[in-house]
Design an enzyme around this catalytic site. Sequence first.
Site, PDB file in Angstrom:
ATOM      1  CB  THR A 183       5.386   2.178   0.235  1.00 42.43           C
ATOM      2  OG1 THR A 183       4.781   1.038  -0.374  1.00 42.43           O
ATOM      3  CG2 THR A 183       6.722   2.468  -0.437  1.00 42.43           C
ATOM      4  N   GLY A 242       0.823  -1.193   0.000  1.00 44.84           N
ATOM      5  CA  GLY A 242       0.000   0.000   0.000  1.00 44.84           C
ATOM      6  C   GLY A 242       0.861   1.249   0.000  1.00 44.84           C
ATOM      7  CB  CYS A 243       0.131   4.705  -1.068  1.00 45.18           C
ATOM      8  SG  CYS A 243      -1.515   4.881  -0.352  1.00 45.18           S
ATOM      9  CE1 TYR A 244      -1.428   8.207   4.031  1.00 40.47           C
ATOM     10  CE2 TYR A 244      -3.267   6.716   3.720  1.00 40.47           C
ATOM     11  CZ  TYR A 244      -2.776   8.010   3.821  1.00 40.47           C
ATOM     12  OH  TYR A 244      -3.623   9.071   3.718  1.00 40.47           O
TER      13      TYR A 244
END
Lengths: 345, 345, 345, 345
Positions: D152, D148-150
């Site tokens: 990472t 996921g973006c967060y």
Amino acid sequence: MKAAIIGGTGYGAIELIRLINQHPYLEVGSVVSNSQAGNNFSDSYPHLSEIMEHPLEKFDVDNIAANNEVVFLATPSGVSSNLVPQLMETGIKCIDLSGDFRLRSTEQYETWYKRTPADNKYINQAVYGLSEIYPEHIKNATLIANPGCYPTAATLGLLPILNGNIADQESIIIDAKSGVSGAGRGLSLTAHYAEINENLKAYKLGAHQHIPEIEQVLSDESGSQIAVTFTTHLVPMTRGIMCSTYLKLTETISTKEVVELYNEFYKNKPFVRIRPEGTVPATKEVLGSNYCDIGLHVDQRTNRLTIISVIDNLVKGAAGQAIQNANIIFGWDERSGLNQLPMYP
Amino acid sequence: MKAAIIGGTGYGAIELIRLINQHPYLEVGSVVSNSQAGNNFSDSYPHLSEIMEHPLEKFDVDNIAANNEVVFLATPSGVSSNLVPQLMETGIKCIDLSGDFRLRSTEQYETWYKRTPADNKYINQAVYGLSEIYPEHIKNATLIANPGCYPTAATLGLLPILNGNIADQESIIIDAKSGVSGAGRGLSLTAHYAEINENLKAYKLGAHQHIPEIEQVLSDESGSQIAVTFTTHLVPMTRGIMCSTYLKLTETISTKEVVELYNEFYKNKPFVRIRPEGTVPATKEVLGSNYCDIGLHVDQRTNRLTIISVIDNLVKGAAGQAIQNANIIFGWDERSGLNQLPMYP
Amino acid sequence: MKAAIIGGTGYGAIELIRLINQHPYLEVGSVVSNSQAGNNFSDSYPHLSEIMEHPLEKFDVDNIAANNEVVFLATPSGVSSNLVPQLMETGIKCIDLSGDFRLRSTEQYETWYKRTPADNKYINQAVYGLSEIYPEHIKNATLIANPGCYPTAATLGLLPILNGNIADQESIIIDAKSGVSGAGRGLSLTAHYAEINENLKAYKLGAHQHIPEIEQVLSDESGSQIAVTFTTHLVPMTRGIMCSTYLKLTETISTKEVVELYNEFYKNKPFVRIRPEGTVPATKEVLGSNYCDIGLHVDQRTNRLTIISVIDNLVKGAAGQAIQNANIIFGWDERSGLNQLPMYP
Amino acid sequence: MKAAIIGGTGYGAIELIRLINQHPYLEVGSVVSNSQAGNNFSDSYPHLSEIMEHPLEKFDVDNIAANNEVVFLATPSGVSSNLVPQLMETGIKCIDLSGDFRLRSTEQYETWYKRTPADNKYINQAVYGLSEIYPEHIKNATLIANPGCYPTAATLGLLPILNGNIADQESIIIDAKSGVSGAGRGLSLTAHYAEINENLKAYKLGAHQHIPEIEQVLSDESGSQIAVTFTTHLVPMTRGIMCSTYLKLTETISTKEVVELYNEFYKNKPFVRIRPEGTVPATKEVLGSNYCDIGLHVDQRTNRLTIISVIDNLVKGAAGQAIQNANIIFGWDERSGLNQLPMYP
């Protein structure tokens, strides 16, 4: 005096509430939203927590008439054409912020709005509420067709020069730009943040429903049939409209003289401010206020006049002008409830 | 092949570095900034950490000529007029992104730029680098006057219809809108965040230095002296230019036919995309890329053509077109280093 | 009653003018700006055209005292420490929006502000103007040190839980985010549009001058020396501050109980609104208003409390709280001149 | 080599296309969108006019497998859990950008995602694709659960200090901020322009589905069960994530030493850049690129470490890391197709 607001969860209604809250003679009575009836207002709009806690109501014409003396309709196109007749039978004053009663021609309405028009009987009673231009008619109106946001900025910018009889009436081009709140709270891809942020979009070329409204006012005031080129753009900001209007002059005249002509035209109009020669207004200079600011420039090379007129689309372009019209109807100072200064920055 | 960049800490230079970094044949040689010579590049621009770590250099013509085969000047007005003569003596190819060599008339330059013009000897050698229009001249040039951002969008939008001989040449109005990066990295109140965010501003009415540049191109290509009305606006976004251009048509023609005319005009031009009838481009659709996208609309009611042309002001309006011109000069594929797709959203 | 404003061309002064304009008992007297004395106010701020046309004045203590009963100092750090002593000798009430009189320790001031502190004599007379917490002291003050924007949001969010004695005082972390107007109108690269738009920046880690101010209030109110971790971020918007504050709870308590505790703490405080369990405020919900809205969440997994507190940095974080303090001093309703609803959207 | 993209009209797919377009070894094969099958791609995304003109396809596993060697699933939660099993039977490599295969515990998935989890058989085969940390596992994977973006940004920021064994594992607080594109192209009020522009919003306190993902990685790497406090905020910008992470240090260590520790940890990792002491990264410094930039600050007063880590949520937080993982799987240089510099400004 109590005011009802119909279309209670849209941005127009919200702005009416903000302004009425500071009005010396008006207060909010009923707030109607069929889709959210029963819900607390501040559930949809937490910024009104502890301020507007009453529940949203269903539309009930008797209730509204019993408890209010004026009703503001801040509904989408095609709704007030049905509600206004019922309301008017009760004798309550109606101020309609939608486009349903603005065009005198029902054919034009059908062509541009692609909807069934209102009944001619009511259209004929409607007074077009451009406050600076038609105060005498507004004073006696029972139904106000409150002007559109773009037409307000465009016509206030154009009428003095048309009135001066030095404009080539076939040469008018209005390049209009608006913040995104003009599109309302309804979800759509063109109001989706990631699509419109850092983006500039032209839309509805030659097809915007405000074209016949602008042309109706200009034709009425000039006495001849005027057709304009009008292009709308979406700008990545929430509020604000700018019309950059271009026309050919039929005489040689300096910017200074045009500024004087405009100052004269609007001399007792507290909400129109003409900028001195060499400066033009920016939209932020009217943010949150009922002002329409106008700047002027004559290009000697082409003998064209450029008019920059700006408003806050939700104030002078909607709720503010609606309050201004209520003030005129009820004989109050035109500025009542509208003394907020522009919020800057 | 190595390229020198002069004006190394401005946005034009930064964009050149971004594009050259992906160029198959070019690489960054010297980066010159007199004001910050000695400093590491990534101190000013941390986004280039571990990518561009070499120190900024002082301007030294011999050094530049010894180590580079082409030089891009991304300096403010009035600087390259002094540097180009020295550079040209060494035989190095010069691509100037400033306005110093664009106007053939030194009087016009003085009038609009309020600066001392470059020496006529060099102005006469300069080729105006509108890549799609003048590739044959660019091919053999040693000095390119890279077009301004507004003139690129405006002229690419206008030239096909002028070439079609169906435009009323006295009727041209260009309503131009730009993101704020066009004003550069120099501090000023009009680029101060709180002043321009949520704001829309018209500026320099009738006084923008790009007016004579646009008129020079249009007059050259039409064979008659053309004067335009050109108004610029600052839009709260970083990148992007849109020109909404209006003109009277001298014949009756449909939007569909105009679209065909434009497609024909730009048929082998990879960086110009004509939108099909009924759609117009938004600035975000070219963001970060070298495209110029154009949409067209004929208003049958007024027989006026509206042209919407968009570019990224830092790419096709500056660094990208400069690289495109370098590609043409050195005989490479025009698209070398310019194959970045628009970044969306 | 007339109020003088010193620092007349900054955003703090502008916001004071906006609010005073709607105040029932106050009006703007002198507006002082040494740098622009003689200029018309609306030249710098055209949004005040036809509203504030008087010329800016030079600082003249006798003039100010003769014509005003209260003075608001909206000057940068290091200025009011010199002006306040002169003003106080005249007996005029002083409300200082800068940081010069907030810290009781002159050593702390020197450490964090890197400037010469004010004279202890005046520091000792200054009352810290956190209106909800110190109304009794404010009432009798002649010099108010108006709180900083971040400290207002941070301390109003923290004081109820500290007062409840269930916070681990060593565990406090304040992650603060601000719109760019907080940096003022002075030009700098971190307020340059193209640098901060579409960007999010942390700044001054461990070095922000508001750290000792927050700690002073927390320590005063808790009775023990508190050190916090405080990080500031610049968010691409003009107005608004959010503090996301984290602390370890020393007891098990539900979100609902914490909400009750906060409601109790602020029960007669009209400008603090506690959101019900399950919701937290956004900055736009207080835009343009004097509210501080607070939302609360207990994470059962880690027994940590998260506090979300928001204000408009220019209103409750500066000019609004200054007016609120004037209202307390002069015995008016605390809300006088501060009844603007949040502007939404 | 051809790559299929499923979920073809979302922002993840669009970003995959942008990156693959510059990849030396990959090209776009099938693009699948059940909802818009048959439509031309550039109808939804005019920025891809003349670039991606092929029609969108319906999901057809045989077709995909016959024409592609790798498939990227850029679908909402709950979709790839159904598609991946079919795809894996054909032997094609699957890189799933959704959350469906990230959590090893199906209970956790149900708790946080409120959906039916994928089949354990496939979850067990999935390799968590945090490229810098698990390259050896990724190399041999047939199914990648792309982070996921967060998670990472959060885990890349935390892992070096956890690995250094000087972090108090119970003290971790992650204050995360994201641009709005992270919410995708689906319409919702929290992505409606007028609601989120000029606004800052905290959301999903204690309830974000990325919490168990972050904790799984941290627990795996530290060897002990870690629970974090994680709060997400929506920032008015399109792209970019910043995690401001706080933790207590168990030893005294200087910022300089922490910077060294991080540089050592990431020494051969081209996409992680550690800022020197005294500076921290801003989101714009990685815009459009695959970088994760990290800044560090030890507060001596509280012995806490603040970690600022930034990524572009659509690149390193989604499509870029997916390409990076494909590069690792196929044995190409990790940077293939990912050499775009950050776009600045």
